[in-house]
Design a protein around this motif. Structure first.
Motif, PDB file in Angstrom:
ATOM      1  N   GLN A   2      -7.532   2.843   1.310  1.00 13.87           N
ATOM      2  CA  GLN A   2      -6.188   2.325   1.083  1.00 13.87           C
ATOM      3  C   GLN A   2      -5.964   2.106  -0.407  1.00 13.87           C
ATOM      4  O   GLN A   2      -6.836   1.585  -1.099  1.00 13.87           O
ATOM      5  CB  GLN A   2      -5.984   1.009   1.836  1.00 13.87           C
ATOM      6  CG  GLN A   2      -6.143   1.120   3.342  1.00 13.87           C
ATOM      7  CD  GLN A   2      -5.124   2.053   3.962  1.00 13.87           C
ATOM      8  OE1 GLN A   2      -3.929   1.754   3.979  1.00 13.87           O
ATOM      9  NE2 GLN A   2      -5.586   3.190   4.471  1.00 13.87           N
ATOM     10  N   ASN A  52       0.846  -1.190   0.000  1.00 16.44           N
ATOM     11  CA  ASN A  52       0.000   0.000   0.000  1.00 16.44           C
ATOM     12  C   ASN A  52       0.883   1.242   0.000  1.00 16.44           C
ATOM     13  O   ASN A  52       2.014   1.233   0.500  1.00 16.44           O
ATOM     14  CB  ASN A  52      -1.031   0.005   1.129  1.00 16.44           C
ATOM     15  CG  ASN A  52      -0.447  -0.033   2.524  1.00 16.44           C
ATOM     16  OD1 ASN A  52       0.710  -0.375   2.728  1.00 16.44           O
ATOM     17  ND2 ASN A  52      -1.257   0.311   3.516  1.00 16.44           N
ATOM     18  N   ALA A  68       1.507   0.616   7.274  1.00 14.88           N
ATOM     19  CA  ALA A  68       1.916   0.141   5.947  1.00 14.88           C
ATOM     20  C   ALA A  68       1.968  -1.380   5.950  1.00 14.88           C
ATOM     21  O   ALA A  68       2.283  -2.013   6.963  1.00 14.88           O
ATOM     22  CB  ALA A  68       3.277   0.707   5.583  1.00 14.88           C
ATOM     23  N   PRO A  84       4.738   9.371   3.667  1.00 14.67           N
ATOM     24  CA  PRO A  84       5.323   9.640   4.981  1.00 14.67           C
ATOM     25  C   PRO A  84       6.035  10.995   5.017  1.00 14.67           C
ATOM     26  O   PRO A  84       6.531  11.470   3.992  1.00 14.67           O
ATOM     27  CB  PRO A  84       6.321   8.494   5.167  1.00 14.67           C
ATOM     28  CG  PRO A  84       6.680   8.084   3.773  1.00 14.67           C
ATOM     29  CD  PRO A  84       5.429   8.262   2.977  1.00 14.67           C
ATOM     30  N   TRP A 125       1.822   5.192   0.712  1.00 16.33           N
ATOM     31  CA  TRP A 125       1.636   6.271   1.670  1.00 16.33           C
ATOM     32  C   TRP A 125       2.514   7.467   1.291  1.00 16.33           C
ATOM     33  O   TRP A 125       3.364   7.370   0.401  1.00 16.33           O
ATOM     34  CB  TRP A 125       2.012   5.812   3.080  1.00 16.33           C
ATOM     35  CG  TRP A 125       1.149   4.738   3.635  1.00 16.33           C
ATOM     36  CD1 TRP A 125       1.300   3.387   3.476  1.00 16.33           C
ATOM     37  CD2 TRP A 125      -0.024   4.903   4.433  1.00 16.33           C
ATOM     38  NE1 TRP A 125       0.307   2.701   4.126  1.00 16.33           N
ATOM     39  CE2 TRP A 125      -0.522   3.610   4.736  1.00 16.33           C
ATOM     40  CE3 TRP A 125      -0.697   6.018   4.941  1.00 16.33           C
ATOM     41  CZ2 TRP A 125      -1.659   3.405   5.517  1.00 16.33           C
ATOM     42  CZ3 TRP A 125      -1.830   5.813   5.722  1.00 16.33           C
ATOM     43  CH2 TRP A 125      -2.304   4.526   5.999  1.00 16.33           C
ATOM     44  N   SER A 161       3.442   4.444   6.906  1.00 15.49           N
ATOM     45  CA  SER A 161       2.422   5.452   7.215  1.00 15.49           C
ATOM     46  C   SER A 161       2.864   6.395   8.315  1.00 15.49           C
ATOM     47  O   SER A 161       2.180   7.385   8.611  1.00 15.49           O
ATOM     48  CB  SER A 161       1.127   4.758   7.650  1.00 15.49           C
ATOM     49  OG  SER A 161       1.307   4.132   8.915  1.00 15.49           O
ATOM     50  N   VAL A 221      -3.087   8.424  -2.761  1.00 13.65           N
ATOM     51  CA  VAL A 221      -2.343   7.603  -1.823  1.00 13.65           C
ATOM     52  C   VAL A 221      -3.228   7.271  -0.627  1.00 13.65           C
ATOM     53  O   VAL A 221      -4.282   7.875  -0.421  1.00 13.65           O
ATOM     54  CB  VAL A 221      -1.051   8.310  -1.350  1.00 13.65           C
ATOM     55  CG1 VAL A 221      -0.141   8.607  -2.528  1.00 13.65           C
ATOM     56  CG2 VAL A 221      -1.370   9.597  -0.593  1.00 13.65           C
ATOM     57  N   SER A 222      -2.794   6.302   0.164  1.00 14.64           N
ATOM     58  CA  SER A 222      -3.577   5.830   1.305  1.00 14.64           C
ATOM     59  C   SER A 222      -3.724   6.923   2.364  1.00 14.64           C
ATOM     60  O   SER A 222      -2.837   7.760   2.558  1.00 14.64           O
ATOM     61  CB  SER A 222      -2.902   4.604   1.925  1.00 14.64           C
ATOM     62  OG  SER A 222      -2.787   3.561   0.986  1.00 14.64           O
ATOM     63  N   LYS A 223      -4.864   6.887   3.066  1.00 12.75           N
ATOM     64  CA  LYS A 223      -5.144   7.825   4.148  1.00 12.75           C
ATOM     65  C   LYS A 223      -5.280   7.063   5.461  1.00 12.75           C
ATOM     66  O   LYS A 223      -5.845   5.962   5.493  1.00 12.75           O
ATOM     67  CB  LYS A 223      -6.428   8.603   3.880  1.00 12.75           C
ATOM     68  CG  LYS A 223      -6.391   9.427   2.597  1.00 12.75           C
ATOM     69  CD  LYS A 223      -5.349  10.513   2.647  1.00 12.75           C
ATOM     70  CE  LYS A 223      -5.365  11.370   1.377  1.00 12.75           C
ATOM     71  NZ  LYS A 223      -4.281  12.382   1.370  1.00 12.75           N
ATOM     72  N   TYR A 224      -4.788   7.657   6.535  1.00 13.77           N
ATOM     73  CA  TYR A 224      -4.878   7.028   7.846  1.00 13.77           C
ATOM     74  C   TYR A 224      -6.340   6.837   8.236  1.00 13.77           C
ATOM     75  O   TYR A 224      -7.135   7.766   8.211  1.00 13.77           O
ATOM     76  CB  TYR A 224      -4.172   7.892   8.893  1.00 13.77           C
ATOM     77  CG  TYR A 224      -4.156   7.284  10.281  1.00 13.77           C
ATOM     78  CD1 TYR A 224      -3.240   6.294  10.614  1.00 13.77           C
ATOM     79  CD2 TYR A 224      -5.070   7.695  11.248  1.00 13.77           C
ATOM     80  CE1 TYR A 224      -3.215   5.729  11.875  1.00 13.77           C
ATOM     81  CE2 TYR A 224      -5.055   7.137  12.519  1.00 13.77           C
ATOM     82  CZ  TYR A 224      -4.125   6.161  12.828  1.00 13.77           C
ATOM     83  OH  TYR A 224      -4.116   5.603  14.085  1.00 13.77           O
TER      84      TYR A 224
END
Length: 401
Positions: A269, A177, A345, A181, A179, A333, A262-265
């Motif tokens: 994903q 996935n 991640a 960072p 992210w 992440s 991109v993935s979000k917290y």
């Protein structure tokens, strides 16, 4: 089909517009009048080798310039020993067990998010600027990376990985996935797969792929698709198409360009499938990302990787040249693996390619982290994901001073 492509490339080159080439010359020479220093002359000479004449230029919404370069003008074909090899290239044989009927996740990049594309017979190459080369020189040590399993961490490199040492292996596959960072200073952070061979008297050979964040070069914290290779334990080799080596065939994916979205917290994903394997017919090491065949590393670039790999690794790496307190650069992440799905991640559906060119789930997965209080890794298994790892962390924190 490949023969048709090469005929098209030849005809296309006959009608190639000189306007693009003149624009590129101006781009490459933009710093010449400002400085006649030896350093700047070297930078401009490097730019002339990297930034090739193009038939179309695309301005990405994030500010990148993507040049559509004729297939036969890409950097790899500057190597005399590779010029003839491409003419006999055949499509690779996919590993047995690869589900060709299941649609893999499509790789999405910002530069073509508005529907832009490169014409047939060309490949998209992200344009390199003089300032990026100068910044790369100033942090050139990040290319000469430490051996992955050096403990304690060497030269500022830290890892949180899962790895297998099967003896002989011919590739790897995983879903990562993506992210964004937070990365500080001249640090970098990445998530990737490593395929490498370490044979006595030959040195380490690797082919690698994943996403990385290097804001000191790219001016933002966007995750970018990258590849890397070395034939001699990181003494030489390079990223993407910044030196001759990797031969790209895809006109839809640009190495070094940013992913999007991109993935979000605790949110949506986004992931991509990465597969590197040795084609049993040609012996070359191929790369497939999502549903796109990107290209290959010719086996002639290597010594021990001409035959097989010895180790496969999945996970994350952070580099920091800072001394004193631990860097606050994040891995994955930026959250520890114990937080699980949607927050940490992961690398899932971990598989290796066997000698008979078949995929199988990894076995005897080992874990390694240099400083678990800074970046950690945990493994698991499920019927849906197979073998997987969660990895990453925030870097500097009360337990990681």
């Amino acid at each position: 089909m490949m023969q048709t492509i090469y005929i098209f490339v030849f005809l296309f080159s006959l009608v190639f517009s000189s306007k693009g080439f003149k624009d590129l010359q101006q781009e490459n020479e933009v710093f010449m009048s400002a400085s006649e220093s030896l350093e700047m002359k070297l930078v401009n000479a490097r730019l002339e080798k990297i930034n090739k004449p193009f038939v179309k230029s695309i301005e990405s919404p994030d500010g990148d310039i993507i040049d559509c370069v004729l297939f036969n003008l890409q950097p790899a074909l500057d190597l005399p020993k590779l010029k003839g090899a491409i003419l006999s290239m055949d499509p690779p044989e996919l590993p047995k067990g690869y589900d060709n009927t299941r649609a893999e996740s499509e790789i999405k990049q910002i530069w073509n998010s508005n529907g832009e594309s490169c014409p047939n017979g060309t490949i998209p190459i992200r344009r390199t600027s003089a300032s990026e080369i100068l910044k790369s020189i100033s942090i050139s040590e990040f290319v000469k990376r430490a051996r992955t399993k050096d403990i304690p961490p060497s030269n500022g490199h830290e890892h949180a990985i899962g790895y297998v040492i099967p003896g002989k292996v011919y590739g790897a596959k995983a879903l990562l996935n993506v992210w964004a960072p937070n990365v500080v200073g001249n640090d970098f952070s990445n998530s990737q797969i490593w395929v490498f061979s370490d044979v006595p008297n030959y040195g380490v050979n690797t082919v690698e792929a994943g996403w990385h964040v290097i804001p000191s070069i790219y001016k933002n914290n966007a995750p970018r698709l990258f590849i890397y290779w070395t034939p001699d334990g990181y003494k030489s080799g390079c990223y993407n198409l910044l030196c001759p080596g990797f031969i790209q065939i895809s006109r839809r994916v640009s190495l070094g360009a940013a992913f999007g979205p991109v993935s979000k917290y605790n949110g949506q994903q986004y992931e991509s499938v990465f597969m590197i394997w040795k084609d049993p017919r040609s012996g070359n090491w191929w790369l497939k990302v999502g549903n796109e065949l990107i290209g290959y590393w010719p086996q002639t670039l290597f010594t021990c990787l001409r035959d097989h790999a010895t180790t496969i690794e999945f996970g994350g790496e952070v580099y920091s040249g800072n001394s004193g307190k631990h860097t606050s650069t994040q891995m994955g992440s930026g959250h520890f693996p114990g937080e699980g799905f949607g927050k940490a991640a992961f690398a899932r559906s971990l598989e290796v390619v066997n000698e008979d060119n078949s995929l199988s789930r990894v076995s005897n997965l080992n874990l390694l982290t240099d400083k678990s209080s800074c970046y950690d890794v945990k493994k698991g298994y499920s019927d849906t994901w197979g073998n997987y790892i969660y990895f990453g962390g925030p870097g500097n924190n009360p337990n990681c001073p």
